[in-house]
Design an enzyme around this catalytic site. Structure first.
Site, PDB file in Angstrom:
ATOM      1  CG  ASP A  30      -2.017   1.110   1.235  1.00  0.00           C
ATOM      2  OD1 ASP A  30      -3.218   0.508   1.201  1.00  0.00           O
ATOM      3  OD2 ASP A  30      -1.965   2.235   1.309  1.00  0.00           O
ATOM      4  CB  ILE A  31       0.735   4.282  -2.454  1.00  0.00           C
ATOM      5  CG1 ILE A  31       1.746   5.384  -2.860  1.00  0.00           C
ATOM      6  CG2 ILE A  31      -0.418   4.968  -1.819  1.00  0.00           C
ATOM      7  CD1 ILE A  31       1.634   5.754  -3.993  1.00  0.00           C
ATOM      8  CG  ASN A  86     -12.431  -0.700   3.995  1.00  0.00           C
ATOM      9  OD1 ASN A  86     -12.742  -1.350   5.022  1.00  0.00           O
ATOM     10  ND2 ASN A  86     -11.548   0.169   3.830  1.00  0.00           N
ATOM     11  CD  GLN A  93     -14.777   0.145  -2.327  1.00  0.00           C
ATOM     12  OE1 GLN A  93     -16.140   0.170  -2.060  1.00  0.00           O
ATOM     13  NE2 GLN A  93     -14.423  -0.483  -3.555  1.00  0.00           N
ATOM     14  CG  HIS A  99      -8.601  -2.626  -2.380  1.00  0.00           C
ATOM     15  ND1 HIS A  99      -9.681  -1.905  -3.093  1.00  0.00           N
ATOM     16  CD2 HIS A  99      -8.290  -2.007  -1.179  1.00  0.00           C
ATOM     17  CE1 HIS A  99      -9.837  -0.814  -2.467  1.00  0.00           C
ATOM     18  NE2 HIS A  99      -9.204  -0.731  -1.193  1.00  0.00           N
ATOM     19  CG  HIS A 101      -6.886  -2.729   3.370  1.00  0.00           C
ATOM     20  ND1 HIS A 101      -6.042  -1.779   2.861  1.00  0.00           N
ATOM     21  CD2 HIS A 101      -8.159  -2.479   2.818  1.00  0.00           C
ATOM     22  CE1 HIS A 101      -6.718  -0.766   2.361  1.00  0.00           C
ATOM     23  NE2 HIS A 101      -7.775  -1.214   2.236  1.00  0.00           N
TER      24      HIS A 101
HETATM   25  P1  5GP Z   1      -9.619   1.913   0.551  1.00  0.00           P
HETATM   26  O1  5GP Z   1      -9.673   2.817   1.456  1.00  0.00           O
HETATM   27  O2  5GP Z   1     -10.500   1.808  -0.615  1.00  0.00           O
HETATM   28  O3  5GP Z   1     -10.183   0.324   1.371  1.00  0.00           O
HETATM   29  O4  5GP Z   1      -8.225   1.565   0.295  1.00  0.00           O
HETATM   30  C1  5GP Z   1      -7.446   1.926  -0.692  1.00  0.00           C
HETATM   31  C2  5GP Z   1      -5.936   1.872  -0.317  1.00  0.00           C
HETATM   32  O5  5GP Z   1      -5.410   1.917  -1.337  1.00  0.00           O
HETATM   33  C3  5GP Z   1      -5.522   2.639   0.629  1.00  0.00           C
HETATM   34  O6  5GP Z   1      -5.075   2.355   1.779  1.00  0.00           O
HETATM   35  C4  5GP Z   1      -4.491   3.747  -0.428  1.00  0.00           C
HETATM   36  O7  5GP Z   1      -3.199   4.169   0.371  1.00  0.00           O
HETATM   37  C5  5GP Z   1      -4.283   2.601  -1.328  1.00  0.00           C
HETATM   38  N1  5GP Z   1      -3.775   3.285  -2.751  1.00  0.00           N
HETATM   39  C6  5GP Z   1      -4.535   3.989  -3.376  1.00  0.00           C
HETATM   40  N2  5GP Z   1      -3.871   4.450  -4.436  1.00  0.00           N
HETATM   41  C7  5GP Z   1      -2.829   3.755  -4.513  1.00  0.00           C
HETATM   42  C8  5GP Z   1      -1.825   3.559  -5.471  1.00  0.00           C
HETATM   43  O8  5GP Z   1      -1.399   3.989  -6.365  1.00  0.00           O
HETATM   44  N3  5GP Z   1      -0.742   2.635  -5.206  1.00  0.00           N
HETATM   45  C9  5GP Z   1      -0.637   1.847  -4.150  1.00  0.00           C
HETATM   46  N4  5GP Z   1       0.141   1.075  -3.911  1.00  0.00           N
HETATM   47  N5  5GP Z   1      -1.477   2.056  -3.040  1.00  0.00           N
HETATM   48  C10 5GP Z   1      -2.743   2.829  -3.339  1.00  0.00           C
END
Ligand code: 5GP
Ligand code: ZN
Length: 137
Positions: A30-31, A86, A93, A99, A101
């Site tokens: 995760d970034i 999420n 989300q 995805h 985590h």
């Molecule tokens: P969500 O909140 O949708 O469950 O999680 C999205 C996750 O994707 C976040 O933890 C965010 O840091 C990660 N993320 C978003 N854009 C990128 C990206 O371009 N590269 C990577 N490696 N992670 C990303």
């Protein structure tokens, strides 16, 4: 999905720090990690959320999460692991390509909220369980 960043990452069009890949998934760091090593597992085919995910892919997802979790535990020596997924803005989300985590946890790190411990009135849980069960028939 032409404009989906996770489709592009999952299929290798955008480079990523990949920790695992097979025919169906890519798992990447995760970034913006909760802890270093925080990994997200992306299916290679687009599904916005769990409701859109085909059952065969869903069935392969938890074994991949298990594999990643075991590797993180070994590499980082973490005390625990959260598997989180999420669905919808209300659930947190932010990227609408499903995805999962895999979050390494350390004793006392307090990085994730603990939800409130509610309760049911007498008979309420049984009645609600029956209604939910009926939706799956
Ligand atoms: P969500 O909140 O949708 O469950 O999680 C999205 C996750 O994707 C976040 O933890 C965010 O840091 C990660 N993320 C978003 N854009 C990128 C990206 O371009 N590269 C990577 N490696 N992670 C990303
Ligand atoms: Zn996508």
């Amino acid at each position: 999905m032409d404009n989906c960043i996770f489709c592009k990452i999952a299929n290798g069009e955008i480079p990523s720090a990949t920790v695992y890949e097979d025919d169906d998934f890519r798992a990447i760091l995760d970034i913006a990690p909760a802890h270093k090593g925080h990994t997200i597992i992306l299916p290679k085919t687009h599904a916005a959320n769990l409701f859109e995910l085909p059952d065969d892919i869903a069935g392969k997802l938890l074994p991949v999460a298990k594999k990643v979790a075991a590797a993180l535990k070994e590499e980082l020596g973490c005390d625990g692991i959260n598997i989180l997924q999420n669905n919808g803005t209300a659930a947190g989300q932010t990227v609408f390509h499903l995805h999962v985590h895999v979050v390494p946890r350390f004793d006392g790190d307090g990085i994730l909220p603990v939800w409130p411990q509610g309760s049911y009135a007498e008979g309420e849980a049984a009645a609600l369980a029956q209604k939910i069960q009926a939706k799956m028939k």
